[in-house]
Enzyme design. Sequence first.
Site, PDB file in Angstrom:
ATOM      1  N   SER A 173      36.227  36.712  36.890  1.00  0.00           N
ATOM      2  CA  SER A 173      37.298  37.293  36.068  1.00  0.00           C
ATOM      3  C   SER A 173      38.594  37.204  36.859  1.00  0.00           C
ATOM      4  O   SER A 173      38.550  37.134  38.096  1.00  0.00           O
ATOM      5  CB  SER A 173      36.965  38.764  35.806  1.00  0.00           C
ATOM      6  OG  SER A 173      38.078  39.457  35.309  1.00  0.00           O
ATOM      7  N   TYR A 186      34.348  47.540  38.133  1.00  0.00           N
ATOM      8  CA  TYR A 186      34.437  46.155  37.666  1.00  0.00           C
ATOM      9  C   TYR A 186      35.163  45.279  38.694  1.00  0.00           C
ATOM     10  O   TYR A 186      34.686  44.196  39.053  1.00  0.00           O
ATOM     11  CB  TYR A 186      35.149  46.128  36.313  1.00  0.00           C
ATOM     12  CG  TYR A 186      35.029  44.810  35.590  1.00  0.00           C
ATOM     13  CD1 TYR A 186      33.839  44.440  34.973  1.00  0.00           C
ATOM     14  CD2 TYR A 186      36.103  43.923  35.525  1.00  0.00           C
ATOM     15  CE1 TYR A 186      33.723  43.224  34.298  1.00  0.00           C
ATOM     16  CE2 TYR A 186      36.001  42.711  34.855  1.00  0.00           C
ATOM     17  CZ  TYR A 186      34.804  42.364  34.237  1.00  0.00           C
ATOM     18  OH  TYR A 186      34.697  41.150  33.573  1.00  0.00           O
TER      19      TYR A 186
HETATM   20  N1  LIG Z   1      35.356  39.874  27.700  1.00  0.00           N
HETATM   21  C1  LIG Z   1      36.300  39.761  28.616  1.00  0.00           C
HETATM   22  O1  LIG Z   1      37.447  40.220  28.417  1.00  0.00           O
HETATM   23  C2  LIG Z   1      36.011  39.068  29.889  1.00  0.00           C
HETATM   24  C3  LIG Z   1      34.711  38.853  30.333  1.00  0.00           C
HETATM   25  N2  LIG Z   1      34.498  38.241  31.529  1.00  0.00           N
HETATM   26  C4  LIG Z   1      33.138  38.053  32.018  1.00  0.00           C
HETATM   27  O2  LIG Z   1      32.476  37.136  31.169  1.00  0.00           O
HETATM   28  C5  LIG Z   1      31.083  37.405  31.149  1.00  0.00           C
HETATM   29  C6  LIG Z   1      30.596  37.510  29.709  1.00  0.00           C
HETATM   30  O3  LIG Z   1      31.320  38.552  29.076  1.00  0.00           O
HETATM   31  P1  LIG Z   1      31.252  38.847  27.496  1.00  0.00           P
HETATM   32  O4  LIG Z   1      30.566  37.744  26.821  1.00  0.00           O
HETATM   33  O5  LIG Z   1      32.606  39.244  27.094  1.00  0.00           O
HETATM   34  O6  LIG Z   1      30.339  40.154  27.517  1.00  0.00           O
HETATM   35  P2  LIG Z   1      29.200  40.616  26.492  1.00  0.00           P
HETATM   36  O7  LIG Z   1      29.012  42.082  26.710  1.00  0.00           O
HETATM   37  O8  LIG Z   1      29.508  40.133  25.118  1.00  0.00           O
HETATM   38  O9  LIG Z   1      27.922  39.827  27.009  1.00  0.00           O
HETATM   39  C7  LIG Z   1      27.260  40.131  28.189  1.00  0.00           C
HETATM   40  C8  LIG Z   1      25.786  39.899  27.988  1.00  0.00           C
HETATM   41  O10 LIG Z   1      25.102  40.170  29.215  1.00  0.00           O
HETATM   42  C9  LIG Z   1      23.968  40.974  28.927  1.00  0.00           C
HETATM   43  N3  LIG Z   1      23.520  41.750  30.076  1.00  0.00           N
HETATM   44  C10 LIG Z   1      23.990  42.930  30.520  1.00  0.00           C
HETATM   45  N4  LIG Z   1      23.266  43.368  31.552  1.00  0.00           N
HETATM   46  C11 LIG Z   1      22.312  42.449  31.776  1.00  0.00           C
HETATM   47  C12 LIG Z   1      21.233  42.364  32.685  1.00  0.00           C
HETATM   48  N5  LIG Z   1      20.999  43.324  33.584  1.00  0.00           N
HETATM   49  N6  LIG Z   1      20.419  41.284  32.649  1.00  0.00           N
HETATM   50  C13 LIG Z   1      20.620  40.322  31.724  1.00  0.00           C
HETATM   51  N7  LIG Z   1      21.612  40.352  30.826  1.00  0.00           N
HETATM   52  C14 LIG Z   1      22.459  41.410  30.852  1.00  0.00           C
HETATM   53  C15 LIG Z   1      24.470  41.875  27.812  1.00  0.00           C
HETATM   54  O11 LIG Z   1      23.402  42.541  27.163  1.00  0.00           O
HETATM   55  P3  LIG Z   1      23.755  43.962  26.417  1.00  0.00           P
HETATM   56  O12 LIG Z   1      24.508  43.604  25.201  1.00  0.00           O
HETATM   57  O13 LIG Z   1      22.415  44.563  26.155  1.00  0.00           O
HETATM   58  O14 LIG Z   1      24.560  44.745  27.422  1.00  0.00           O
HETATM   59  C16 LIG Z   1      25.191  40.880  26.936  1.00  0.00           C
HETATM   60  O15 LIG Z   1      24.318  40.228  26.060  1.00  0.00           O
HETATM   61  C17 LIG Z   1      30.885  38.691  31.940  1.00  0.00           C
HETATM   62  O16 LIG Z   1      30.482  38.368  33.254  1.00  0.00           O
HETATM   63  C18 LIG Z   1      32.267  39.310  31.967  1.00  0.00           C
HETATM   64  O17 LIG Z   1      32.442  40.124  33.094  1.00  0.00           O
HETATM   65  C19 LIG Z   1      35.512  37.788  32.303  1.00  0.00           C
HETATM   66  C20 LIG Z   1      36.797  37.949  31.908  1.00  0.00           C
HETATM   67  C21 LIG Z   1      37.165  38.621  30.690  1.00  0.00           C
HETATM   68  C1  LIG Z   2      47.158  43.498  36.128  1.00  0.00           C
HETATM   69  C2  LIG Z   2      48.175  42.471  35.767  1.00  0.00           C
HETATM   70  C3  LIG Z   2      48.261  41.922  34.506  1.00  0.00           C
HETATM   71  C4  LIG Z   2      47.291  42.294  33.467  1.00  0.00           C
HETATM   72  C5  LIG Z   2      46.028  41.950  33.565  1.00  0.00           C
HETATM   73  C6  LIG Z   2      44.988  42.322  32.664  1.00  0.00           C
HETATM   74  C7  LIG Z   2      45.284  43.202  31.514  1.00  0.00           C
HETATM   75  C8  LIG Z   2      43.776  41.801  32.904  1.00  0.00           C
HETATM   76  C9  LIG Z   2      42.603  42.073  32.185  1.00  0.00           C
HETATM   77  C10 LIG Z   2      41.524  41.362  32.507  1.00  0.00           C
HETATM   78  C11 LIG Z   2      40.219  41.572  32.008  1.00  0.00           C
HETATM   79  C12 LIG Z   2      39.951  42.533  30.926  1.00  0.00           C
HETATM   80  C13 LIG Z   2      39.246  40.854  32.610  1.00  0.00           C
HETATM   81  C14 LIG Z   2      37.872  40.963  32.364  1.00  0.00           C
HETATM   82  O1  LIG Z   2      37.086  40.405  33.079  1.00  0.00           O
HETATM   83  C15 LIG Z   2      49.316  40.890  34.152  1.00  0.00           C
HETATM   84  C16 LIG Z   2      49.961  41.242  32.824  1.00  0.00           C
HETATM   85  C17 LIG Z   2      48.664  39.531  34.084  1.00  0.00           C
HETATM   86  C18 LIG Z   2      50.439  40.868  35.161  1.00  0.00           C
HETATM   87  C19 LIG Z   2      49.980  40.972  36.569  1.00  0.00           C
HETATM   88  C20 LIG Z   2      49.136  42.136  36.845  1.00  0.00           C
END
Ligand SMILES: NC(=O)C1=CN([C@@H]2O[C@H](COP(=O)(O)OP(=O)(O)OC[C@H]3O[C@@H](n4cnc5c(N)ncnc54)[C@H](OP(=O)(O)O)[C@@H]3O)[C@@H](O)[C@H]2O)C=CC1
Ligand SMILES: CC1=C(/C=C/C(C)=C/C=C/C(C)=C/C=O)C(C)(C)CCC1
Length: 317
Positions: A173, A186
């Site tokens: 992320s 996180y």
């Molecule tokens: N959405 C966002 O804004 C962002 C997401 N990410 C990263 O992207 C990846 C995917 O995210 P996203 O698709 O949005 O999330 P989701 O919650 O939609 O999907 C995550 C999946 O992982 C499963 N999961 C959770 N715990 C476990 C476990 N212990 N073993 C196996 N599977 C598990 C969840 O199951 P269940 O539904 O039962 O929890 C779910 O199906 C994550 O690593 C997230 O941190 C990165 C940047 C931004």
């Molecule tokens: C902190 C920050 C910002 C906002 C970041 C945000 C809102 C990130 C969210 C990320 C998520 C939800 C990631 C999940 O994996 C900006 C505007 C880029 C400017 C620089 C500092």
Amino acid sequence: MIFLMDMQMMLLDMIYFILRNSVRVVLRPRTKPIDGELVLITGAGGGLGRLFAQEFCKQGAEVVLWDVNSSANEQTAKLVRELGGQAHTYSVDVTNRDDVYQNADKVRRDLGRDVSILVNNAGVVAGKRMLECPDELLERTLKVNCHALFWTVKAFLPQMKAQDHGHIVTIASVLGLFSTACVEDYCASKFAAVGFHESLAHELLAEQVEGVKTTLVCPYIVDTGMFEGCKIRTEVELFLAPLDPQYCVEQAMNAILIDQPLVCIPRLTYLPVLFRALLPWESNVIAYRFMGSDKCMYPFIDSMKPKLESAPTIEVA
Ligand SMILES: NC(=O)C1=CN([C@@H]2O[C@H](COP(=O)(O)OP(=O)(O)OC[C@H]3O[C@@H](n4cnc5c(N)ncnc54)[C@H](OP(=O)(O)O)[C@@H]3O)[C@@H](O)[C@H]2O)C=CC1
Ligand SMILES: CC1=C(/C=C/C(C)=C/C=C/C(C)=C/C=O)C(C)(C)CCC1
């Protein structure tokens, strides 16, 4: 003398890679074929996991889908099969070492071959202020987002190394590269994921394991519901809107298929990484306040309250 010659070579190589990567932004390099590869995706029932499964299938790969959420995982498999692809589902809790190792062996026995692309995508967030959050929920974030990377990589990397062929993908992320308030669990887990991934990438390079590639994917907010409510200042959001999940996965797929080591999505998020490294802490704090990124998680935490109150108690392995 040798030292000076080495330094000259290093500088020339550095310039070559800077130029090569700049050209690559405009002229996209050729993508590698992955038809017939066996791709394992964790968290395959979720928003991004499901799209990754479909995209890998479109590229002709066979997919192995791991998730704790069996029904969501089956739904992903159904969608892959509707596309004409082959999908194999396993209910795996990636935080449980034994579960990971046993299922890795099961995959090998069931399919008679090794996983060649591992996509570590499963991820969670506590969604509560740290001081009000049960310890188990905080611990779970570190176990899913960080510890699990050790177990899955230990389960699949040895065969990739033996065959000098494979690819390790970590879905981290932007919050693994810079942070914000109220998501300590996180950020800690994603910074750790970035550290884990980079160290592994260096290890493979140091050992000259050239056939095993690595890609670190660092997306900004994606509209999957995981961070529902997270919001920055409206005027800034015009340039940095939450990402469409399909766009995010397409960008990540492109990076994987050209063996790109790191991708931040969108590109604009490379800037805060640079500013964090170069500017004084206080300057960054001022910029955060201006952009509304200091309190961007407040509405997310508020929106999580009813969901967490109605959720059953979470058990951590
Ligand atoms: N959405 C966002 O804004 C962002 C997401 N990410 C990263 O992207 C990846 C995917 O995210 P996203 O698709 O949005 O999330 P989701 O919650 O939609 O999907 C995550 C999946 O992982 C499963 N999961 C959770 N715990 C476990 C476990 N212990 N073993 C196996 N599977 C598990 C969840 O199951 P269940 O539904 O039962 O929890 C779910 O199906 C994550 O690593 C997230 O941190 C990165 C940047 C931004
Ligand atoms: C902190 C920050 C910002 C906002 C970041 C945000 C809102 C990130 C969210 C990320 C998520 C939800 C990631 C999940 O994996 C900006 C505007 C880029 C400017 C620089 C500092």
